[in-house]
Design a protein around this motif. Sequence first.
Motif, PDB file in Angstrom:
ATOM      1  N   ILE A 192       0.836  -1.204   0.000  1.00  0.00           N
ATOM      2  CA  ILE A 192       0.000   0.000   0.000  1.00  0.00           C
ATOM      3  C   ILE A 192       0.872   1.255   0.000  1.00  0.00           C
ATOM      4  CG2 ILE A 192      -1.571   1.383   1.428  1.00  0.00           C
ATOM      5  CD1 ILE A 192      -2.837  -1.322   2.325  1.00  0.00           C
ATOM      6  N   VAL A 193       1.851   1.292   0.889  1.00  0.00           N
ATOM      7  CA  VAL A 193       2.723   2.465   0.994  1.00  0.00           C
ATOM      8  C   VAL A 193       3.587   2.600  -0.253  1.00  0.00           C
ATOM      9  CG1 VAL A 193       4.543   3.586   2.343  1.00  0.00           C
ATOM     10  CG2 VAL A 193       2.705   2.353   3.513  1.00  0.00           C
ATOM     11  N   GLN A 194       4.088   1.500  -0.763  1.00  0.00           N
ATOM     12  CA  GLN A 194       4.906   1.562  -1.978  1.00  0.00           C
ATOM     13  C   GLN A 194       4.112   2.109  -3.159  1.00  0.00           C
ATOM     14  OE1 GLN A 194       6.238  -2.531  -2.053  1.00  0.00           O
ATOM     15  NE2 GLN A 194       8.289  -1.954  -1.332  1.00  0.00           N
ATOM     16  N   ASN A 195       2.835   1.756  -3.246  1.00  0.00           N
ATOM     17  CA  ASN A 195       1.984   2.301  -4.304  1.00  0.00           C
ATOM     18  C   ASN A 195       1.851   3.815  -4.172  1.00  0.00           C
ATOM     19  OD1 ASN A 195       1.342  -0.067  -5.728  1.00  0.00           O
ATOM     20  ND2 ASN A 195      -0.226  -0.633  -4.235  1.00  0.00           N
ATOM     21  N   LEU A 196       1.734   4.292  -2.937  1.00  0.00           N
ATOM     22  CA  LEU A 196       1.648   5.740  -2.707  1.00  0.00           C
ATOM     23  C   LEU A 196       2.951   6.425  -3.112  1.00  0.00           C
ATOM     24  CD1 LEU A 196      -0.144   5.869   0.788  1.00  0.00           C
ATOM     25  CD2 LEU A 196      -1.163   6.228  -1.468  1.00  0.00           C
ATOM     26  N   LEU A 197       4.072   5.808  -2.774  1.00  0.00           N
ATOM     27  CA  LEU A 197       5.380   6.394  -3.102  1.00  0.00           C
ATOM     28  C   LEU A 197       5.585   6.496  -4.602  1.00  0.00           C
ATOM     29  CD1 LEU A 197       7.631   4.571  -0.470  1.00  0.00           C
ATOM     30  CD2 LEU A 197       7.049   7.002  -0.498  1.00  0.00           C
ATOM     31  N   ARG A 198       5.138   5.477  -5.324  1.00  0.00           N
ATOM     32  CA  ARG A 198       5.319   5.479  -6.779  1.00  0.00           C
ATOM     33  C   ARG A 198       4.429   6.516  -7.467  1.00  0.00           C
ATOM     34  NH1 ARG A 198       6.216  -0.324  -6.126  1.00  0.00           N
ATOM     35  NH2 ARG A 198       3.954  -0.687  -6.131  1.00  0.00           N
ATOM     36  N   HIS A 199       3.268   6.773  -6.875  1.00  0.00           N
ATOM     37  CA  HIS A 199       2.287   7.632  -7.529  1.00  0.00           C
ATOM     38  C   HIS A 199       2.431   9.100  -7.149  1.00  0.00           C
ATOM     39  CE1 HIS A 199      -1.448   8.213  -9.770  1.00  0.00           C
ATOM     40  NE2 HIS A 199      -1.859   9.017  -8.802  1.00  0.00           N
TER      41      HIS A 199
ATOM     42  N   LYS B  36      -7.736  -6.943  -1.059  1.00  0.00           N
ATOM     43  CA  LYS B  36      -7.988  -7.421  -2.418  1.00  0.00           C
ATOM     44  C   LYS B  36      -7.260  -6.569  -3.446  1.00  0.00           C
ATOM     45  CE  LYS B  36     -12.622  -9.250  -1.418  1.00  0.00           C
ATOM     46  NZ  LYS B  36     -14.081  -9.052  -1.668  1.00  0.00           N
ATOM     47  N   ASN B  37      -7.165  -5.268  -3.173  1.00  0.00           N
ATOM     48  CA  ASN B  37      -6.577  -4.353  -4.144  1.00  0.00           C
ATOM     49  C   ASN B  37      -5.772  -3.272  -3.413  1.00  0.00           C
ATOM     50  OD1 ASN B  37      -5.893  -2.779  -6.309  1.00  0.00           O
ATOM     51  ND2 ASN B  37      -7.961  -1.981  -6.666  1.00  0.00           N
ATOM     52  N   PRO B  38      -4.504  -3.515  -3.136  1.00  0.00           N
ATOM     53  CA  PRO B  38      -3.689  -2.544  -2.394  1.00  0.00           C
ATOM     54  C   PRO B  38      -3.502  -1.205  -3.099  1.00  0.00           C
ATOM     55  CG  PRO B  38      -2.669  -4.720  -2.335  1.00  0.00           C
ATOM     56  CD  PRO B  38      -3.775  -4.787  -3.342  1.00  0.00           C
ATOM     57  N   THR B  39      -3.854  -1.121  -4.396  1.00  0.00           N
ATOM     58  CA  THR B  39      -3.767   0.165  -5.094  1.00  0.00           C
ATOM     59  C   THR B  39      -4.996   1.034  -4.832  1.00  0.00           C
ATOM     60  OG1 THR B  39      -4.818  -0.669  -7.115  1.00  0.00           O
ATOM     61  CG2 THR B  39      -2.423  -0.890  -6.954  1.00  0.00           C
ATOM     62  N   GLU B  40      -5.990   0.484  -4.138  1.00  0.00           N
ATOM     63  CA  GLU B  40      -7.239   1.214  -3.920  1.00  0.00           C
ATOM     64  C   GLU B  40      -7.006   2.516  -3.155  1.00  0.00           C
ATOM     65  OE1 GLU B  40     -11.318   2.143  -3.947  1.00  0.00           O
ATOM     66  OE2 GLU B  40     -10.186   0.669  -5.104  1.00  0.00           O
TER      67      GLU B  40
ATOM     68  N   ARG C 295      -4.263   4.315  -3.047  1.00  0.00           N
ATOM     69  CA  ARG C 295      -3.593   5.242  -3.962  1.00  0.00           C
ATOM     70  C   ARG C 295      -4.605   5.956  -4.849  1.00  0.00           C
ATOM     71  NH1 ARG C 295      -1.162   2.374  -8.917  1.00  0.00           N
ATOM     72  NH2 ARG C 295      -3.393   2.485  -9.372  1.00  0.00           N
ATOM     73  N   ASP C 296      -5.518   5.181  -5.435  1.00  0.00           N
ATOM     74  CA  ASP C 296      -6.507   5.752  -6.342  1.00  0.00           C
ATOM     75  C   ASP C 296      -7.454   6.694  -5.606  1.00  0.00           C
ATOM     76  OD1 ASP C 296      -5.326   4.203  -8.269  1.00  0.00           O
ATOM     77  OD2 ASP C 296      -6.847   2.618  -8.201  1.00  0.00           O
ATOM     78  N   ARG C 297      -7.849   6.308  -4.388  1.00  0.00           N
ATOM     79  CA  ARG C 297      -8.773   7.149  -3.622  1.00  0.00           C
ATOM     80  C   ARG C 297      -8.091   8.438  -3.170  1.00  0.00           C
ATOM     81  NH1 ARG C 297     -13.572   5.024  -1.273  1.00  0.00           N
ATOM     82  NH2 ARG C 297     -13.030   3.067  -2.316  1.00  0.00           N
ATOM     83  N   PHE C 298      -6.826   8.344  -2.771  1.00  0.00           N
ATOM     84  CA  PHE C 298      -6.063   9.542  -2.411  1.00  0.00           C
ATOM     85  C   PHE C 298      -5.965  10.480  -3.614  1.00  0.00           C
ATOM     86  CE2 PHE C 298      -3.654   8.208   1.585  1.00  0.00           C
ATOM     87  CZ  PHE C 298      -4.095   9.298   2.315  1.00  0.00           C
ATOM     88  N   SER C 299      -5.734   9.917  -4.785  1.00  0.00           N
ATOM     89  CA  SER C 299      -5.610  10.721  -5.990  1.00  0.00           C
ATOM     90  C   SER C 299      -6.888  11.522  -6.232  1.00  0.00           C
ATOM     91  CB  SER C 299      -5.309   9.818  -7.189  1.00  0.00           C
ATOM     92  OG  SER C 299      -5.066  10.582  -8.341  1.00  0.00           O
ATOM     93  N   SER C 300      -8.031  10.872  -6.065  1.00  0.00           N
ATOM     94  CA  SER C 300      -9.313  11.559  -6.232  1.00  0.00           C
ATOM     95  C   SER C 300      -9.524  12.603  -5.149  1.00  0.00           C
ATOM     96  CB  SER C 300     -10.463  10.541  -6.197  1.00  0.00           C
ATOM     97  OG  SER C 300     -10.369   9.625  -7.264  1.00  0.00           O
ATOM     98  N   LEU C 301      -9.177  12.246  -3.919  1.00  0.00           N
ATOM     99  CA  LEU C 301      -9.383  13.157  -2.795  1.00  0.00           C
ATOM    100  C   LEU C 301      -8.562  14.433  -2.953  1.00  0.00           C
ATOM    101  CD1 LEU C 301     -10.692  13.578   0.020  1.00  0.00           C
ATOM    102  CD2 LEU C 301      -8.674  12.475   1.005  1.00  0.00           C
ATOM    103  N   LEU C 302      -7.319  14.290  -3.390  1.00  0.00           N
ATOM    104  CA  LEU C 302      -6.446  15.453  -3.519  1.00  0.00           C
ATOM    105  C   LEU C 302      -6.900  16.387  -4.637  1.00  0.00           C
ATOM    106  CD1 LEU C 302      -2.992  13.763  -2.868  1.00  0.00           C
ATOM    107  CD2 LEU C 302      -4.134  15.462  -1.417  1.00  0.00           C
ATOM    108  N   THR C 303      -7.551  15.847  -5.656  1.00  0.00           N
ATOM    109  CA  THR C 303      -8.080  16.721  -6.713  1.00  0.00           C
ATOM    110  C   THR C 303      -9.289  17.510  -6.216  1.00  0.00           C
ATOM    111  OG1 THR C 303      -9.548  15.004  -7.616  1.00  0.00           O
ATOM    112  CG2 THR C 303      -7.309  15.150  -8.523  1.00  0.00           C
ATOM    113  N   LYS C 304      -9.901  17.035  -5.126  1.00  0.00           N
ATOM    114  CA  LYS C 304     -11.063  17.720  -4.551  1.00  0.00           C
ATOM    115  C   LYS C 304     -10.734  18.293  -3.180  1.00  0.00           C
ATOM    116  CE  LYS C 304     -14.208  14.493  -6.885  1.00  0.00           C
ATOM    117  NZ  LYS C 304     -15.255  13.455  -6.696  1.00  0.00           N
TER     118      LYS C 304
END
Length: 231
Positions: free
Chosen positions: A61-68, A178-182, A184-193
Amino acid sequence: MLTSDPSFFLQPSECLLSNEIENALNEGCIGLNLSPLLSKFVKINDSGTNLSAWTRVAVEIVQNLLRHFSVPILLIPHVTSEVGEISRDDYLFMSKVSQLINNPERVFVLSPNYNAAQTKYVIGRLLAFAGARTHSTLAAISSCIPTICIGYSMKAKGIAQDIYGNLDWLISGQDLVKNPTELRDRFSSLLTKSTETQTQLEQIRPIMEQRARTAAEKIASIIRTRDAVVY
């Protein structure tokens, strides 16, 4: 009687931080609370113990955040154990996650020696936050920090619904497994809003504070009534 948590009234207390964490906060930082407790509420098809499997998921989960994202990640403990059991101690668990990631330039773990008001001060300086522990998310929400609730019980669902009016910023622990990238994706949406969400939190905060105040007044009224009857 519908009430809210009295932690909305907790005032942050400024504290001295390490140079690394101070710099990360000044730069702009995402905060994260990943509790070892989730290992008891999620199913992971993996060899080894559920806690070790959840640790590997947390690392991913954290590695996905670091990459994104290019910003630092601050791991923030909320509950610790006096007996030093990693299965109960956020700090020990997230320290282990940080060690496995081995990226001291971008991943930091907040010391467990700060009290609740000091921890809230740190959380109040974040760009955004996601937390599994209830009061870590409430510290962020009451500081008007865009917040994602990581749920393993009905509490997280209720908080998300009461605060946002929907479940857009709720992720179940099982979904993360089930999806450790979830996240990352939710943070991405949150930061745009981010601006929109902060405004929403600023509008809901006085409502939550009033609910907590009303609860205290109701309890005081009950006590006064009982005292009058008894004495």
